[in-house]
Motif scaffolding. Sequence first.
Motif, short mmCIF file in Angstrom:
data_model
loop_
_atom_site.label_atom_id
_atom_site.label_comp_id
_atom_site.label_asym_id
_atom_site.label_seq_id
_atom_site.Cartn_x
_atom_site.Cartn_y
_atom_site.Cartn_z
N LYS A 157 21.13 53.95 184.85
CA LYS A 157 21.76 55.24 185.09
C LYS A 157 23.25 55.09 185.38
O LYS A 157 24.03 55.99 185.06
CB LYS A 157 21.06 55.95 186.26
CG LYS A 157 19.63 56.36 185.93
CD LYS A 157 18.96 57.09 187.07
CE LYS A 157 17.54 57.50 186.72
NZ LYS A 157 16.86 58.22 187.82
N MET A 158 23.64 53.98 185.98
CA MET A 158 25.07 53.78 186.21
C MET A 158 25.81 53.62 184.89
O MET A 158 26.89 54.18 184.70
CB MET A 158 25.29 52.56 187.10
CG MET A 158 26.75 52.32 187.45
SD MET A 158 26.98 50.85 188.45
CE MET A 158 26.44 49.60 187.30
N LYS A 159 25.22 52.86 183.96
CA LYS A 159 25.86 52.70 182.65
C LYS A 159 25.88 54.02 181.90
O LYS A 159 26.87 54.34 181.22
CB LYS A 159 25.11 51.62 181.86
CG LYS A 159 25.24 50.22 182.43
CD LYS A 159 24.50 49.21 181.58
CE LYS A 159 24.72 47.78 182.07
NZ LYS A 159 24.15 47.55 183.41
N MET A 160 24.79 54.81 182.02
CA MET A 160 24.79 56.14 181.40
C MET A 160 25.89 57.02 182.00
O MET A 160 26.57 57.75 181.28
CB MET A 160 23.43 56.81 181.61
CG MET A 160 22.31 56.24 180.77
SD MET A 160 20.71 56.99 181.20
CE MET A 160 21.08 58.72 181.04
N GLY B 48 30.80 59.96 181.71
CA GLY B 48 32.08 60.26 182.35
C GLY B 48 33.26 60.01 181.43
O GLY B 48 34.20 60.81 181.39
N VAL B 49 33.21 58.93 180.67
CA VAL B 49 34.30 58.63 179.73
C VAL B 49 34.36 59.69 178.64
O VAL B 49 35.45 60.15 178.26
CB VAL B 49 34.11 57.22 179.14
CG1 VAL B 49 35.10 56.98 178.01
CG2 VAL B 49 34.27 56.17 180.21
N VAL B 50 33.19 60.09 178.13
CA VAL B 50 33.17 61.13 177.10
C VAL B 50 33.74 62.44 177.64
O VAL B 50 34.53 63.12 176.97
CB VAL B 50 31.73 61.33 176.59
CG1 VAL B 50 31.65 62.55 175.68
CG2 VAL B 50 31.26 60.09 175.84
N GLN B 51 33.38 62.80 178.88
CA GLN B 51 33.86 64.05 179.45
C GLN B 51 35.37 63.99 179.71
O GLN B 51 36.09 64.97 179.44
CB GLN B 51 33.11 64.35 180.74
CG GLN B 51 33.31 65.77 181.24
CD GLN B 51 32.35 66.13 182.36
OE1 GLN B 51 31.70 65.26 182.93
NE2 GLN B 51 32.25 67.40 182.70
N MET B 52 35.87 62.87 180.21
CA MET B 52 37.31 62.76 180.44
C MET B 52 38.07 62.76 179.12
O MET B 52 39.14 63.39 179.01
CB MET B 52 37.60 61.47 181.22
CG MET B 52 37.20 61.53 182.68
SD MET B 52 37.79 60.12 183.63
CE MET B 52 36.80 58.81 182.93
#
Length: 720
Positions: free
Chosen positions: A550-553, A558-562
């Motif tokens: 879940k941390m990797k997800m 988060g990167v996609v959203q930023m």
Amino acid sequence: MVMDLFRSEEMMLAQLIIPADAAHETITLLGQVGMFQFKDLNTDKSAFQRTYANQVKRCDEMLRKLRFFNDQITKADIMVSPKAGIQRPYDLDELEAKLEELESELLEVNGNQDKLSRSHSELVELQLVLEKAGGFFDEAMTGANTIQEELHMRETFPERALSIEEPLLPDSIELQETGGMRNLNQLGFVTGLVLTEKAASFERVLFRATRGNMFLKLAHIEGKVNDPALGTKMEKSVFVVFFAGERARTKILKLCEAVGANRYPFPEDRSRQRHMNAEVNARLRELHVTLEAGTRQSETLLGQIAQNLADWNLQVSREKAVYHTLNKLSIDVTRKCLIAEGWCPTVARRRIVDAIDRATYQSSAQVNTIFKELNTKEMPPTFFQTNKVTEVFQDIVEAYGVARYREVNPAVFTIVTFPFLFAVMFGDLGHGLLMLLVGAFLVIYEKKLSNVDNEIFNMVYAGRYCILLMSMFSIYTGILYNEVFSMPMTLFGESHFVCPSDHSLPFSRCPEGPKTGVVMNPAYDTPYPFGVDPVWHGTKTELQFTNSMKMKMSVIMGVVQMTCGIFLSALNHRQSKDRLSMMYEFIPQVLFLSSMFGYLSILIMMKWTMGTREAPIKADLYHVMIYMFLQPGNVDCTNSLTGVAECPENLMFAGQGYLQLFLLLVMFVCVPMMLFPKPLILKKRHEARNASGFSRLEDDDDDDHHGGHGGGGVVFPGAP
């Protein structure tokens, strides 16, 4: 009319020149349209100096009366049932006179009811005093008769032995027969009711004030008694205070007033007591009938008011909004027309013009209202047209901030991202189904539930579509996690792991499983078909595995959203033609984010997808990212002295070291590009404008930037 949710609506500044005869009707119809935000043209005047201040005061007074009616209806527990059919709307003057008449009548009825209730409570207390105090005197009379009988027996039979209760001195009996009885006739008494909780302190204060020269008798009343002054049920006790002397009487009366005791007359003669008791009972029966008649009259009056209360409240609220808006308008020197300015969406221009024409026709004005578009450099307000589905997501976004005029609306993406990110944390098939039932119930019966008057429920009701979407995403992520009510499920078959000693045994019944673990089933050469393998549920390594996954997800999402947010800012820069921000904000931000976190996301996906069962990728991504900055280019931790690679598993592909070195160089170049060029260029432009002697004044009116998605201006309660 097509509304664009991706960007805020295009706005225009318009001026209205309204004839005075059509002003009220024009503002009313524009308020029903709800697409015109009026500007205050009388900011230099206080609320009391404006033209329609008296009308606003009248509306406030009528609203106060309506609130009074609503309180009385709630207190009487009367069901509000509006009249069927279309009701004729009252004129403001007629409604004001009607409300004044109803308030006077209701106040008169309530006043009479209060007086009657007070009289009834006083008579009930007097009845209790007659009952309890009469018992005191009857008890005393019985004792006196007993003494007289003893005296008579003693005179008749002088040889009878003395009783232990008889006085030792014979002269005391003679004293009672002569002077003692005359002194008893000089004793006074006071009767009444006192609060039970104050009875002990009342007795103590009486004893101290009279120095013990009094006798107090108390009798507790079963149940609670309605207090005449307060009108509430309270526990009370009947008291009788015997005293001698006028000074003692004065002290006792003052103490009764101090503790709030109610005093009542009590005749000594028993015949007068019976007569007074009969009068009190007759009076109580009359008051009971009168009170019932008054209650019926009050309920009838409140029932008539309740049928029209909602319509009256809506009408007065609309009138107040109209006059409050009229106070924002500027009046011509001839006082024949009013001038209004405000913002409206360009797509709503036709609706506004139609409303103005209808107002002119309905008011029979001789001159039409003039609608004129004004050219301005002011920043228009932000307006988003929403519906019942998108409104809750727009509110979520605007809780953090309102987008500037014509900027990209983040609420469009929030419709998907907010429920999905919630589901990532709340992924469970069973809980998602329960949530789906709640959301579906709120959506199916939304018309019936829209009238519920409960603040907490209204918050849940407003987010019904958000709850529905969150439940759907939760069901999907619950299937991904293979969990139902926090229990593992096998919708896509049994686990691909078996017991190492006996492959026919499932993982749940493997005896050496907790010690040595389980192994991959040789019959399968692929991972579990969909989601997380149920073998992980309940194991010692479940938390370690799920946290890592879940941390990797979370990193990837988060990167996609930023990245999505940065590209949205590029669309805003393009809309405003801000090349400076495009060059020195968007480009370095994208490069910096991609070089660090984008590269990390690619490594995560490579570790998931590359490698086989025989040769899995065991790279430590923490170690890779740390050494990327501490030892650029050295991926496999090669010792500079021995030349031995201490962590060869971190090398995931050829040329990884050179790529990391290049990305690190890009990040170092992007940092000064984001920090220094734009402020320096803006400073230079500002100095150049000041040097030329001219500078443009910026209008930073914060109110113009917060029109919100509901549209500013006059929007009446209940308006479409």
